[in-house]
Scaffold this active site. Structure first.
Site, mmCIF file in Angstrom:
data_model
loop_
_atom_site.group_PDB
_atom_site.id
_atom_site.type_symbol
_atom_site.label_atom_id
_atom_site.label_comp_id
_atom_site.label_asym_id
_atom_site.label_seq_id
_atom_site.Cartn_x
_atom_site.Cartn_y
_atom_site.Cartn_z
ATOM 1 N N ASP A 1 1.133 -1.228 -0.079
ATOM 2 C CA ASP A 1 -0.088 0.361 -0.151
ATOM 3 C C ASP A 1 0.858 1.365 0.155
ATOM 4 O O ASP A 1 1.804 1.843 0.686
ATOM 5 C CB ASP A 1 -0.994 0.296 1.244
ATOM 6 C CG ASP A 1 -1.892 1.357 1.019
ATOM 7 O OD1 ASP A 1 -1.893 1.952 0.519
ATOM 8 O OD2 ASP A 1 -2.382 1.478 2.041
ATOM 9 N N ASN B 1 -0.548 4.369 -0.505
ATOM 10 C CA ASN B 1 -1.383 5.868 0.280
ATOM 11 C C ASN B 1 -1.567 5.687 1.256
ATOM 12 O O ASN B 1 -2.517 6.339 1.665
ATOM 13 C CB ASN B 1 -2.286 5.971 -1.026
ATOM 14 C CG ASN B 1 -3.174 4.872 -1.255
ATOM 15 O OD1 ASN B 1 -3.154 3.926 -0.265
ATOM 16 N ND2 ASN B 1 -4.044 5.237 -2.222
ATOM 17 N N ASP C 1 -3.935 3.910 2.606
ATOM 18 C CA ASP C 1 -5.773 3.616 3.027
ATOM 19 C C ASP C 1 -5.915 2.172 3.044
ATOM 20 O O ASP C 1 -6.645 1.450 3.810
ATOM 21 C CB ASP C 1 -6.677 4.232 1.650
ATOM 22 C CG ASP C 1 -6.145 3.226 0.264
ATOM 23 O OD1 ASP C 1 -4.931 2.500 0.470
ATOM 24 O OD2 ASP C 1 -6.747 3.070 -1.000
ATOM 25 N N ASP D 1 -1.860 -1.355 -3.715
ATOM 26 C CA ASP D 1 -2.101 -0.039 -4.717
ATOM 27 C C ASP D 1 -0.799 -1.073 -5.810
ATOM 28 O O ASP D 1 0.246 -1.090 -5.660
ATOM 29 C CB ASP D 1 -2.028 0.765 -4.649
ATOM 30 C CG ASP D 1 -1.530 1.341 -4.193
ATOM 31 O OD1 ASP D 1 -0.280 1.480 -4.220
ATOM 32 O OD2 ASP D 1 -1.997 2.059 -2.942
ATOM 33 N N ASP E 1 -4.350 -10.566 -15.671
ATOM 34 C CA ASP E 1 -5.649 -11.196 -15.120
ATOM 35 C C ASP E 1 -7.156 -11.152 -15.844
ATOM 36 O O ASP E 1 -7.259 -10.621 -15.697
ATOM 37 C CB ASP E 1 -5.995 -12.105 -13.655
ATOM 38 C CG ASP E 1 -6.633 -13.422 -13.246
ATOM 39 O OD1 ASP E 1 -7.463 -13.929 -13.763
ATOM 40 O OD2 ASP E 1 -6.002 -13.359 -12.270
ATOM 41 N N ASP F 1 -9.155 -16.778 -16.094
ATOM 42 C CA ASP F 1 -9.652 -17.372 -14.652
ATOM 43 C C ASP F 1 -11.310 -18.530 -15.324
ATOM 44 O O ASP F 1 -11.465 -18.225 -16.451
ATOM 45 C CB ASP F 1 -10.803 -16.632 -14.017
ATOM 46 C CG ASP F 1 -11.572 -16.793 -12.627
ATOM 47 O OD1 ASP F 1 -10.114 -17.215 -11.833
ATOM 48 O OD2 ASP F 1 -12.400 -16.130 -12.903
ATOM 49 N N ASP G 1 -5.975 -18.667 -4.560
ATOM 50 C CA ASP G 1 -6.993 -19.974 -4.026
ATOM 51 C C ASP G 1 -7.040 -20.641 -2.785
ATOM 52 O O ASP G 1 -8.094 -21.478 -2.870
ATOM 53 C CB ASP G 1 -7.763 -20.556 -5.395
ATOM 54 C CG ASP G 1 -9.112 -19.427 -6.254
ATOM 55 O OD1 ASP G 1 -9.258 -18.630 -5.181
ATOM 56 O OD2 ASP G 1 -8.957 -19.150 -7.453
#
Length: 536
Positions: A20, A22, A24, A28, A97, A185, A310
Protein backbone atom coordinates in the site's frame (compact mmCIF):
# COMPACT_ATOMS: atom_id res chain seq x y z
CA UNK A 1 6.57 -17.55 -31.86
CA UNK A 2 9.22 -18.28 -29.25
CA UNK A 3 8.62 -20.46 -26.19
CA UNK A 4 10.23 -17.97 -23.79
CA UNK A 5 7.74 -18.93 -21.06
CA UNK A 6 9.21 -22.46 -20.80
CA UNK A 7 12.28 -21.30 -18.88
CA UNK A 8 10.46 -18.47 -17.09
CA UNK A 9 9.31 -18.28 -13.49
CA UNK A 10 6.03 -16.49 -12.69
CA UNK A 11 5.26 -14.49 -9.56
CA UNK A 12 1.62 -13.89 -8.71
CA UNK A 13 0.77 -10.58 -7.08
CA UNK A 14 -2.53 -10.24 -5.28
CA UNK A 15 -2.56 -6.44 -5.54
CA UNK A 16 -4.91 -5.74 -2.62
CA UNK A 17 -2.43 -7.41 -0.24
CA UNK A 18 0.97 -6.66 -1.79
CA UNK A 19 2.00 -3.08 -0.94
CA UNK A 20 0.00 0.00 0.00
CA UNK A 21 1.58 3.27 -1.14
CA UNK A 22 -0.98 5.76 0.20
CA UNK A 23 -2.00 4.53 3.67
CA UNK A 24 -5.59 3.56 2.88
CA UNK A 25 -4.95 -0.03 3.94
CA UNK A 26 -5.29 -1.45 0.42
CA UNK A 27 -2.38 -2.47 -1.82
CA UNK A 28 -2.13 -0.55 -5.07
CA UNK A 29 -0.22 -0.15 -8.35
CA UNK A 30 2.22 2.42 -6.98
CA UNK A 31 2.97 -0.04 -4.19
CA UNK A 32 3.81 -2.68 -6.80
CA UNK A 33 6.11 -0.21 -8.59
CA UNK A 34 7.99 0.34 -5.31
CA UNK A 35 8.72 -3.38 -5.06
CA UNK A 36 9.71 -4.24 -8.66
CA UNK A 37 13.43 -4.20 -7.79
CA UNK A 38 12.70 -6.80 -5.10
CA UNK A 39 11.07 -9.09 -7.69
CA UNK A 40 13.94 -8.50 -10.08
CA UNK A 41 16.39 -9.52 -7.33
CA UNK A 42 14.41 -12.71 -6.80
CA UNK A 43 14.85 -13.44 -10.51
CA UNK A 44 11.22 -13.29 -11.64
CA UNK A 45 10.50 -13.26 -15.40
CA UNK A 46 6.73 -12.83 -15.47
CA UNK A 47 4.48 -10.98 -13.03
CA UNK A 48 0.92 -12.33 -12.96
CA UNK A 49 -1.41 -9.69 -11.60
CA UNK A 50 -4.74 -10.76 -10.10
CA UNK A 51 -7.60 -8.60 -11.48
CA UNK A 52 -7.16 -4.85 -11.16
CA UNK A 53 -10.17 -3.83 -13.27
CA UNK A 54 -13.06 -1.68 -12.10
CA UNK A 55 -15.20 -3.93 -9.88
CA UNK A 56 -17.73 -3.78 -7.05
CA UNK A 57 -15.37 -6.28 -5.39
CA UNK A 58 -17.92 -8.90 -4.49
CA UNK A 59 -15.34 -11.63 -5.26
CA UNK A 60 -12.01 -9.83 -4.81
CA UNK A 61 -12.10 -8.27 -8.28
CA UNK A 62 -13.05 -11.45 -10.13
CA UNK A 63 -16.40 -9.72 -10.74
CA UNK A 64 -15.48 -7.18 -13.43
CA UNK A 65 -17.63 -4.11 -14.03
CA UNK A 66 -15.45 -2.52 -16.70
CA UNK A 67 -12.58 -4.29 -18.49
CA UNK A 68 -11.11 -0.99 -19.65
CA UNK A 69 -10.80 0.80 -16.31
CA UNK A 70 -8.58 0.31 -13.25
CA UNK A 71 -10.24 -0.26 -9.87
CA UNK A 72 -10.15 3.13 -8.18
CA UNK A 73 -8.50 1.92 -4.98
CA UNK A 74 -5.61 0.44 -7.00
CA UNK A 75 -4.89 3.67 -8.89
CA UNK A 76 -5.37 5.05 -12.39
CA UNK A 77 -4.59 3.98 -15.95
CA UNK A 78 -1.60 6.35 -15.76
CA UNK A 79 -0.34 4.33 -12.77
CA UNK A 80 -0.86 1.15 -14.80
CA UNK A 81 1.04 2.53 -17.80
CA UNK A 82 3.92 3.53 -15.52
CA UNK A 83 3.96 0.12 -13.86
CA UNK A 84 3.97 -1.71 -17.20
CA UNK A 85 6.81 0.49 -18.45
CA UNK A 86 8.87 -0.08 -15.29
CA UNK A 87 8.29 -3.84 -15.46
CA UNK A 88 9.56 -3.88 -19.06
CA UNK A 89 12.55 -1.69 -18.17
CA UNK A 90 13.62 -4.45 -15.78
CA UNK A 91 13.28 -7.13 -18.50
CA UNK A 92 10.24 -8.65 -16.82
CA UNK A 93 6.86 -9.29 -18.41
CA UNK A 94 3.28 -8.72 -17.25
CA UNK A 95 0.51 -11.33 -17.44
CA UNK A 96 -2.97 -9.98 -16.79
CA UNK A 97 -5.72 -12.00 -15.14
CA UNK A 98 -8.87 -11.93 -17.28
CA UNK A 99 -12.30 -13.17 -16.28
CA UNK A 100 -14.50 -13.87 -19.29
CA UNK A 101 -16.72 -16.72 -18.06
CA UNK A 102 -18.75 -14.09 -16.20
CA UNK A 103 -18.90 -10.38 -15.48
CA UNK A 104 -20.26 -8.33 -12.63
CA UNK A 105 -24.02 -7.80 -12.61
CA UNK A 106 -23.08 -4.11 -12.64
CA UNK A 107 -21.35 -4.45 -16.03
CA UNK A 108 -22.90 -2.39 -18.82
CA UNK A 109 -23.43 -5.60 -20.84
CA UNK A 110 -25.67 -7.05 -18.15
CA UNK A 111 -27.71 -3.85 -18.06
CA UNK A 112 -28.04 -3.56 -21.84
CA UNK A 113 -27.70 -6.91 -23.61
CA UNK A 114 -30.14 -9.61 -22.52
CA UNK A 115 -28.70 -12.16 -24.97
CA UNK A 116 -25.16 -11.83 -23.57
CA UNK A 117 -26.21 -13.99 -20.57
CA UNK A 118 -28.28 -17.08 -19.73
CA UNK A 119 -31.93 -16.51 -18.81
CA UNK A 120 -34.69 -19.00 -17.98
CA UNK A 121 -38.30 -18.82 -16.84
CA UNK A 122 -37.92 -22.11 -14.98
CA UNK A 123 -34.29 -22.65 -13.93
CA UNK A 124 -32.59 -26.04 -13.75
CA UNK A 125 -31.35 -27.51 -10.46
CA UNK A 126 -27.69 -26.47 -10.65
CA UNK A 127 -25.95 -25.31 -7.49
CA UNK A 128 -23.50 -22.43 -7.38
CA UNK A 129 -19.88 -23.23 -6.53
CA UNK A 130 -20.23 -20.52 -3.85
CA UNK A 131 -23.18 -22.27 -2.10
CA UNK A 132 -26.90 -22.04 -2.86
CA UNK A 133 -28.68 -22.22 -6.24
CA UNK A 134 -26.89 -21.14 -9.44
CA UNK A 135 -29.90 -19.09 -10.60
CA UNK A 136 -31.03 -15.71 -9.33
CA UNK A 137 -34.43 -14.15 -10.00
CA UNK A 138 -34.33 -10.71 -11.63
CA UNK A 139 -37.59 -8.87 -10.87
CA UNK A 140 -37.01 -6.32 -13.65
CA UNK A 141 -36.83 -9.03 -16.33
CA UNK A 142 -39.12 -11.52 -14.61
CA UNK A 143 -36.61 -14.32 -15.30
CA UNK A 144 -33.73 -16.16 -13.64
CA UNK A 145 -30.10 -15.66 -14.72
CA UNK A 146 -27.27 -18.18 -14.37
CA UNK A 147 -24.34 -17.57 -12.02
CA UNK A 148 -21.96 -20.50 -11.44
CA UNK A 149 -20.24 -18.34 -8.80
CA UNK A 150 -21.66 -15.40 -6.79
CA UNK A 151 -25.11 -14.04 -7.70
CA UNK A 152 -23.25 -10.84 -8.60
CA UNK A 153 -21.30 -12.80 -11.26
CA UNK A 154 -23.72 -13.68 -14.10
CA UNK A 155 -22.27 -16.11 -16.67
CA UNK A 156 -21.66 -14.86 -20.20
CA UNK A 157 -23.31 -16.74 -23.04
CA UNK A 158 -20.48 -17.65 -25.39
CA UNK A 159 -22.96 -19.17 -27.86
CA UNK A 160 -23.58 -15.55 -28.85
CA UNK A 161 -20.85 -14.52 -31.37
CA UNK A 162 -21.21 -10.88 -30.26
CA UNK A 163 -20.01 -11.88 -26.78
CA UNK A 164 -16.92 -13.51 -28.24
CA UNK A 165 -16.25 -10.50 -30.44
CA UNK A 166 -16.41 -8.14 -27.44
CA UNK A 167 -14.06 -10.37 -25.44
CA UNK A 168 -11.52 -10.58 -28.27
CA UNK A 169 -11.65 -6.79 -28.75
CA UNK A 170 -10.85 -6.35 -25.06
CA UNK A 171 -7.95 -8.82 -25.18
CA UNK A 172 -6.44 -7.08 -28.23
CA UNK A 173 -6.75 -3.72 -26.48
CA UNK A 174 -4.60 -4.90 -23.55
CA UNK A 175 -2.07 -6.68 -25.77
CA UNK A 176 -1.75 -3.57 -27.95
CA UNK A 177 -1.02 -1.66 -24.73
CA UNK A 178 1.99 -3.95 -24.25
CA UNK A 179 0.89 -6.61 -21.76
CA UNK A 180 2.59 -9.94 -22.38
CA UNK A 181 -0.20 -12.44 -21.93
CA UNK A 182 -3.20 -13.61 -19.96
CA UNK A 183 -4.11 -15.97 -17.16
CA UNK A 184 -7.72 -16.85 -17.89
CA UNK A 185 -10.04 -17.48 -14.96
CA UNK A 186 -12.12 -20.73 -15.15
CA UNK A 187 -11.79 -20.58 -18.94
CA UNK A 188 -13.00 -24.17 -19.39
CA UNK A 189 -16.44 -23.10 -18.08
CA UNK A 190 -17.24 -20.87 -21.05
CA UNK A 191 -19.02 -23.55 -23.11
CA UNK A 192 -22.30 -24.72 -21.55
CA UNK A 193 -24.53 -27.51 -22.82
CA UNK A 194 -27.21 -25.42 -24.61
CA UNK A 195 -29.96 -27.66 -23.19
CA UNK A 196 -28.89 -26.70 -19.63
CA UNK A 197 -30.11 -30.06 -18.24
CA UNK A 198 -30.52 -30.83 -14.55
CA UNK A 199 -27.46 -32.34 -12.86
CA UNK A 200 -27.28 -35.15 -10.31
CA UNK A 201 -28.04 -33.64 -6.87
CA UNK A 202 -27.72 -30.17 -8.37
CA UNK A 203 -24.18 -30.75 -9.69
CA UNK A 204 -24.18 -29.22 -13.17
CA UNK A 205 -20.42 -29.47 -13.71
CA UNK A 206 -20.75 -32.14 -16.43
CA UNK A 207 -22.65 -29.53 -18.48
CA UNK A 208 -20.38 -26.51 -17.98
CA UNK A 209 -16.84 -27.88 -17.39
CA UNK A 210 -14.99 -28.67 -20.63
CA UNK A 211 -18.26 -28.15 -22.50
CA UNK A 212 -19.21 -29.11 -26.07
CA UNK A 213 -17.69 -26.09 -27.87
CA UNK A 214 -14.75 -25.30 -25.58
CA UNK A 215 -12.02 -26.32 -28.06
CA UNK A 216 -13.75 -24.45 -30.87
CA UNK A 217 -13.90 -21.27 -28.77
CA UNK A 218 -10.25 -21.49 -27.68
CA UNK A 219 -9.07 -22.12 -31.25
CA UNK A 220 -11.08 -19.12 -32.37
CA UNK A 221 -9.56 -17.00 -29.57
CA UNK A 222 -6.10 -18.16 -30.60
CA UNK A 223 -6.74 -17.38 -34.28
CA UNK A 224 -8.34 -13.99 -33.64
CA UNK A 225 -6.08 -12.79 -30.81
CA UNK A 226 -3.31 -14.89 -29.26
CA UNK A 227 -1.55 -16.00 -32.48
CA UNK A 228 -1.05 -12.39 -33.49
CA UNK A 229 1.16 -11.57 -30.47
CA UNK A 230 4.26 -13.07 -28.83
CA UNK A 231 2.31 -13.62 -25.63
CA UNK A 232 1.76 -16.31 -23.01
CA UNK A 233 -1.65 -17.87 -22.36
CA UNK A 234 -2.58 -19.82 -19.24
CA UNK A 235 -6.01 -21.32 -18.64
CA UNK A 236 -7.36 -22.04 -15.16
CA UNK A 237 -9.27 -25.29 -15.68
CA UNK A 238 -10.89 -27.10 -12.76
CA UNK A 239 -12.07 -30.65 -13.44
CA UNK A 240 -9.54 -31.27 -16.20
CA UNK A 241 -7.86 -34.62 -16.88
CA UNK A 242 -4.39 -35.08 -18.41
CA UNK A 243 -6.10 -36.16 -21.64
CA UNK A 244 -8.05 -32.89 -21.68
CA UNK A 245 -4.85 -30.98 -20.92
CA UNK A 246 -3.04 -32.51 -23.90
CA UNK A 247 -5.71 -31.15 -26.20
CA UNK A 248 -5.66 -27.72 -24.59
CA UNK A 249 -1.87 -27.30 -24.60
CA UNK A 250 -0.65 -29.25 -27.66
CA UNK A 251 0.85 -26.50 -29.89
CA UNK A 252 -0.59 -28.24 -32.96
CA UNK A 253 -4.11 -27.57 -31.66
CA UNK A 254 -3.46 -23.82 -31.39
CA UNK A 255 -5.34 -23.24 -28.15
CA UNK A 256 -3.35 -22.31 -24.99
CA UNK A 257 0.28 -22.59 -23.83
CA UNK A 258 -0.49 -24.20 -20.47
CA UNK A 259 -3.27 -24.76 -17.98
CA UNK A 260 -3.79 -24.79 -14.22
CA UNK A 261 -5.18 -28.04 -12.87
CA UNK A 262 -6.47 -28.76 -9.39
CA UNK A 263 -6.15 -32.50 -8.81
CA UNK A 264 -3.01 -32.28 -6.66
CA UNK A 265 -4.64 -29.52 -4.60
CA UNK A 266 -7.69 -31.68 -3.83
CA UNK A 267 -5.76 -34.57 -2.26
CA UNK A 268 -6.15 -33.33 1.33
CA UNK A 269 -9.92 -32.97 0.99
CA UNK A 270 -12.31 -35.75 2.01
CA UNK A 271 -15.36 -37.07 0.13
CA UNK A 272 -17.30 -33.88 0.96
CA UNK A 273 -14.81 -31.55 -0.72
CA UNK A 274 -12.14 -29.10 0.35
CA UNK A 275 -13.62 -28.22 3.75
CA UNK A 276 -13.68 -31.91 4.70
CA UNK A 277 -10.14 -32.13 6.09
CA UNK A 278 -7.88 -35.14 5.81
CA UNK A 279 -4.07 -35.55 5.99
CA UNK A 280 -2.06 -35.53 2.79
CA UNK A 281 -1.42 -38.97 1.32
CA UNK A 282 2.07 -38.50 -0.14
CA UNK A 283 1.83 -41.64 -2.28
CA UNK A 284 -1.28 -40.16 -3.87
CA UNK A 285 0.46 -36.82 -4.46
CA UNK A 286 3.44 -38.53 -6.11
CA UNK A 287 1.24 -40.58 -8.40
CA UNK A 288 -0.82 -37.55 -9.35
CA UNK A 289 2.15 -35.35 -10.23
CA UNK A 290 3.81 -38.25 -12.06
CA UNK A 291 0.66 -38.69 -14.17
CA UNK A 292 0.74 -35.04 -15.24
CA UNK A 293 4.52 -35.04 -15.85
CA UNK A 294 4.23 -38.06 -18.16
CA UNK A 295 1.05 -37.00 -19.94
CA UNK A 296 2.28 -33.60 -21.11
CA UNK A 297 5.96 -34.47 -21.73
CA UNK A 298 6.80 -33.72 -25.39
CA UNK A 299 3.12 -32.85 -26.04
CA UNK A 300 1.92 -29.87 -24.03
CA UNK A 301 3.16 -28.00 -20.97
CA UNK A 302 2.57 -28.04 -17.20
CA UNK A 303 2.01 -25.20 -14.77
CA UNK A 304 3.82 -25.95 -11.50
CA UNK A 305 2.30 -24.45 -8.38
CA UNK A 306 1.65 -25.03 -4.70
CA UNK A 307 0.12 -21.65 -3.81
CA UNK A 308 -2.17 -19.04 -5.36
CA UNK A 309 -4.97 -16.70 -4.31
CA UNK A 310 -7.41 -19.65 -4.06
CA UNK A 311 -5.18 -21.90 -1.95
CA UNK A 312 -4.03 -21.86 1.69
CA UNK A 313 -0.31 -21.62 2.39
CA UNK A 314 1.57 -24.75 1.32
CA UNK A 315 4.03 -24.76 4.24
CA UNK A 316 1.04 -24.99 6.62
CA UNK A 317 -0.62 -27.57 4.42
CA UNK A 318 1.99 -30.06 3.14
CA UNK A 319 4.95 -28.84 5.24
CA UNK A 320 5.63 -27.96 8.88
CA UNK A 321 5.04 -24.29 9.67
CA UNK A 322 6.44 -24.60 13.19
CA UNK A 323 9.92 -25.85 14.02
CA UNK A 324 10.73 -26.81 10.41
CA UNK A 325 9.09 -23.89 8.59
CA UNK A 326 12.30 -22.85 6.81
CA UNK A 327 13.47 -26.37 5.99
CA UNK A 328 10.06 -27.56 4.77
CA UNK A 329 9.48 -24.38 2.72
CA UNK A 330 12.76 -24.98 0.90
CA UNK A 331 11.96 -28.67 0.48
CA UNK A 332 8.55 -27.95 -1.06
CA UNK A 333 10.10 -25.39 -3.42
CA UNK A 334 12.80 -27.84 -4.51
CA UNK A 335 10.31 -30.65 -5.08
CA UNK A 336 8.14 -28.48 -7.35
CA UNK A 337 10.76 -26.45 -9.25
CA UNK A 338 12.76 -29.49 -10.36
CA UNK A 339 9.80 -30.82 -12.37
CA UNK A 340 8.97 -30.01 -15.99
CA UNK A 341 6.75 -26.99 -16.48
CA UNK A 342 6.60 -23.29 -15.67
CA UNK A 343 6.82 -22.65 -11.90
CA UNK A 344 4.56 -20.15 -10.16
CA UNK A 345 5.44 -18.41 -6.90
CA UNK A 346 2.66 -16.70 -4.94
CA UNK A 347 3.35 -13.51 -2.98
CA UNK A 348 5.07 -14.30 0.29
CA UNK A 349 5.77 -17.95 -0.58
CA UNK A 350 9.41 -17.00 -1.10
CA UNK A 351 9.74 -15.94 2.55
CA UNK A 352 7.71 -18.85 3.94
CA UNK A 353 4.50 -17.00 4.85
CA UNK A 354 2.04 -19.39 6.47
CA UNK A 355 -1.64 -19.74 7.33
CA UNK A 356 -3.19 -17.28 9.76
CA UNK A 357 -6.14 -18.00 12.05
CA UNK A 358 -7.96 -14.66 12.16
CA UNK A 359 -9.54 -13.43 15.41
CA UNK A 360 -13.17 -14.24 14.58
CA UNK A 361 -15.42 -15.06 11.64
CA UNK A 362 -16.11 -11.30 11.42
CA UNK A 363 -12.45 -10.73 10.52
CA UNK A 364 -12.80 -12.83 7.32
CA UNK A 365 -13.44 -11.20 3.94
CA UNK A 366 -13.60 -14.08 1.43
CA UNK A 367 -17.09 -14.66 -0.01
CA UNK A 368 -16.60 -18.43 -0.45
CA UNK A 369 -15.58 -18.75 3.20
CA UNK A 370 -18.42 -16.58 4.52
CA UNK A 371 -21.06 -18.36 2.41
CA UNK A 372 -19.78 -21.75 3.56
CA UNK A 373 -19.81 -20.64 7.22
CA UNK A 374 -23.42 -19.44 6.96
CA UNK A 375 -24.60 -22.58 5.16
CA UNK A 376 -22.97 -24.93 7.69
CA UNK A 377 -23.93 -22.84 10.70
CA UNK A 378 -27.57 -22.76 9.51
CA UNK A 379 -27.38 -26.55 9.11
CA UNK A 380 -26.40 -26.92 12.76
CA UNK A 381 -22.64 -27.52 12.47
CA UNK A 382 -20.91 -26.05 15.52
CA UNK A 383 -18.73 -22.94 15.23
CA UNK A 384 -15.44 -24.57 16.27
CA UNK A 385 -15.76 -27.35 13.68
CA UNK A 386 -16.38 -24.86 10.88
CA UNK A 387 -13.52 -22.60 12.00
CA UNK A 388 -11.09 -25.54 12.03
CA UNK A 389 -11.82 -26.03 8.33
CA UNK A 390 -11.48 -22.30 7.63
CA UNK A 391 -8.13 -22.08 9.45
CA UNK A 392 -6.84 -24.90 7.23
CA UNK A 393 -8.43 -24.16 3.85
CA UNK A 394 -9.90 -20.63 3.74
CA UNK A 395 -8.77 -18.42 0.88
CA UNK A 396 -8.04 -15.53 3.25
CA UNK A 397 -4.95 -17.51 4.33
CA UNK A 398 -3.50 -16.41 0.99
CA UNK A 399 -4.82 -12.86 1.25
CA UNK A 400 -3.16 -11.68 4.46
CA UNK A 401 -0.93 -8.71 3.60
CA UNK A 402 2.66 -9.18 2.47
CA UNK A 403 5.16 -8.99 5.33
CA UNK A 404 7.89 -6.56 4.29
CA UNK A 405 9.46 -5.68 7.65
CA UNK A 406 8.92 -5.82 11.40
CA UNK A 407 7.37 -2.34 11.31
CA UNK A 408 3.69 -1.89 12.15
CA UNK A 409 1.44 -4.08 9.93
CA UNK A 410 4.54 -5.72 8.49
CA UNK A 411 5.39 -2.56 6.56
CA UNK A 412 2.42 -3.21 4.26
CA UNK A 413 0.52 -0.06 5.16
CA UNK A 414 0.70 2.97 7.44
CA UNK A 415 -3.10 2.76 7.78
CA UNK A 416 -5.60 0.12 8.87
CA UNK A 417 -5.10 -2.96 6.64
CA UNK A 418 -8.18 -4.23 4.77
CA UNK A 419 -7.44 -7.70 6.19
CA UNK A 420 -5.56 -8.55 9.37
CA UNK A 421 -1.79 -9.04 8.98
CA UNK A 422 -0.44 -12.35 10.27
CA UNK A 423 0.91 -11.49 13.75
CA UNK A 424 4.11 -13.44 13.03
CA UNK A 425 5.28 -10.58 10.76
CA UNK A 426 7.68 -9.56 13.55
CA UNK A 427 9.71 -12.69 12.77
CA UNK A 428 8.81 -13.52 9.15
CA UNK A 429 9.40 -10.63 6.75
CA UNK A 430 11.32 -9.63 3.63
CA UNK A 431 13.96 -7.48 5.34
CA UNK A 432 15.07 -10.38 7.53
CA UNK A 433 15.06 -12.75 4.55
CA UNK A 434 17.27 -10.47 2.46
CA UNK A 435 19.81 -10.15 5.27
CA UNK A 436 20.15 -13.91 5.77
CA UNK A 437 22.04 -15.76 3.03
CA UNK A 438 20.43 -19.05 4.18
CA UNK A 439 16.87 -17.71 3.92
CA UNK A 440 14.03 -19.23 1.93
CA UNK A 441 14.27 -16.21 -0.42
CA UNK A 442 17.79 -17.08 -1.59
CA UNK A 443 16.80 -20.74 -2.03
CA UNK A 444 14.06 -19.64 -4.42
CA UNK A 445 16.48 -17.27 -6.15
CA UNK A 446 18.85 -20.19 -6.73
CA UNK A 447 16.07 -22.44 -8.09
CA UNK A 448 15.01 -19.72 -10.53
CA UNK A 449 18.59 -19.27 -11.77
CA UNK A 450 19.12 -23.01 -12.19
CA UNK A 451 16.09 -23.21 -14.50
CA UNK A 452 17.80 -20.73 -16.83
CA UNK A 453 21.08 -22.68 -16.96
CA UNK A 454 20.29 -26.40 -16.48
CA UNK A 455 18.52 -27.58 -19.63
CA UNK A 456 17.36 -30.89 -18.18
CA UNK A 457 15.00 -28.98 -15.85
CA UNK A 458 13.10 -27.80 -18.94
CA UNK A 459 13.48 -30.73 -21.32
CA UNK A 460 14.17 -33.87 -19.29
CA UNK A 461 11.96 -36.93 -18.81
CA UNK A 462 10.47 -37.70 -15.39
CA UNK A 463 10.97 -41.00 -13.54
CA UNK A 464 9.45 -41.54 -10.09
CA UNK A 465 11.53 -43.42 -7.49
CA UNK A 466 10.34 -45.23 -4.34
CA UNK A 467 6.71 -45.02 -5.45
CA UNK A 468 5.20 -46.56 -2.30
CA UNK A 469 7.41 -44.78 0.24
CA UNK A 470 5.09 -42.91 2.63
CA UNK A 471 7.54 -40.07 3.45
CA UNK A 472 9.93 -39.63 0.52
CA UNK A 473 9.21 -37.97 -2.83
CA UNK A 474 12.16 -38.85 -5.07
CA UNK A 475 12.48 -38.68 -8.84
CA UNK A 476 14.94 -38.47 -11.71
CA UNK A 477 14.96 -36.04 -14.62
CA UNK A 478 17.00 -37.16 -17.64
CA UNK A 479 17.98 -35.81 -21.04
CA UNK A 480 20.71 -36.99 -23.43
CA UNK A 481 23.50 -35.18 -21.64
CA UNK A 482 22.22 -34.44 -18.14
CA UNK A 483 20.58 -36.14 -15.18
CA UNK A 484 19.03 -34.83 -11.97
CA UNK A 485 18.14 -36.98 -8.97
CA UNK A 486 15.80 -35.25 -6.52
CA UNK A 487 15.17 -36.44 -2.95
CA UNK A 488 12.55 -34.73 -0.76
CA UNK A 489 11.63 -35.83 2.76
CA UNK A 490 8.01 -34.89 3.59
CA UNK A 491 8.37 -35.89 7.26
CA UNK A 492 10.29 -35.49 10.52
CA UNK A 493 11.57 -39.06 10.22
CA UNK A 494 15.11 -39.89 9.10
CA UNK A 495 15.51 -42.18 6.08
CA UNK A 496 18.56 -43.81 4.51
CA UNK A 497 19.32 -44.63 0.85
CA UNK A 498 22.27 -45.44 -1.38
CA UNK A 499 24.12 -42.31 -2.42
CA UNK A 500 23.17 -41.42 -6.04
CA UNK A 501 25.64 -40.35 -8.73
CA UNK A 502 26.48 -36.72 -9.22
CA UNK A 503 27.38 -33.62 -7.28
CA UNK A 504 25.01 -31.70 -5.03
CA UNK A 505 23.26 -29.04 -7.11
CA UNK A 506 21.01 -27.53 -4.43
CA UNK A 507 20.37 -28.51 -0.82
CA UNK A 508 18.34 -27.18 2.12
CA UNK A 509 20.85 -28.34 4.76
CA UNK A 510 24.41 -26.99 4.93
CA UNK A 511 25.94 -30.34 3.94
CA UNK A 512 25.11 -34.02 3.57
CA UNK A 513 24.82 -36.03 6.78
CA UNK A 514 27.14 -38.76 5.44
CA UNK A 515 29.62 -39.25 2.61
CA UNK A 516 28.88 -42.92 1.98
CA UNK A 517 25.09 -43.09 2.44
CA UNK A 518 22.29 -40.66 1.70
CA UNK A 519 20.73 -39.97 5.09
CA UNK A 520 17.68 -37.72 4.76
CA UNK A 521 16.94 -35.71 7.89
CA UNK A 522 13.57 -34.03 8.70
CA UNK A 523 12.20 -32.11 5.68
CA UNK A 524 15.52 -32.45 3.86
CA UNK A 525 15.72 -31.83 0.10
CA UNK A 526 18.81 -32.49 -2.01
CA UNK A 527 19.36 -32.59 -5.76
CA UNK A 528 22.24 -34.44 -7.45
CA UNK A 529 23.41 -33.43 -10.93
CA UNK A 530 25.33 -35.37 -13.57
CA UNK A 531 26.42 -33.58 -16.74
CA UNK A 532 27.38 -35.37 -19.98
CA UNK A 533 27.64 -38.73 -18.30
CA UNK A 534 30.30 -37.32 -15.96
CA UNK A 535 29.85 -35.81 -12.55
CA UNK A 536 29.63 -32.02 -12.83
Amino acid sequence: MSNWWKTATVYQIYPRSFMDSNGDGIGDLQGIIQKLDYLKKLGIDIIWLSPIYDSPNDDNGYDIRNYYQIMQEFGTMEDFNQMLDEIHQRDMKLMMDIVVNHTSDEHEWFQRYHDFYFWQDQPNNWNSLFSGPAWEYDAYRGQYYLHIFSKKQPDLNWENPKVREKVYDMMRWWLDKGVDGFRMDVINFISKDPELPDGPNGDGSAYFMNGPRIHEYLREMNKEVLSKYDCVSVGEMPGTTPEDAKRYTDPNNRELNMIFTFEHMDLDGGPNGKWDLKPLDLVGLKENLEKWQHALHDVGWNSLYWNNHDQPRIVSRFGDDGRYRVKSSKMLATCLHMMQGTPYIYKGEEIGMNNCALDSIDAYRDIETLNMYKAKHDAGVDHETIMTSIYAKGRDNASTPMQWSDASNGGFTTGEPWLQVNPNYKDIHVEAALQNQNSIFYHYQQLIQLRKTIDVMTTGSFHLLYREHPDIFAYERQSNAEKLTVYCNFSVHEHQFDLPDGDVLIHNYKELASTDKLILRPWEAVVFYVNGGHQS
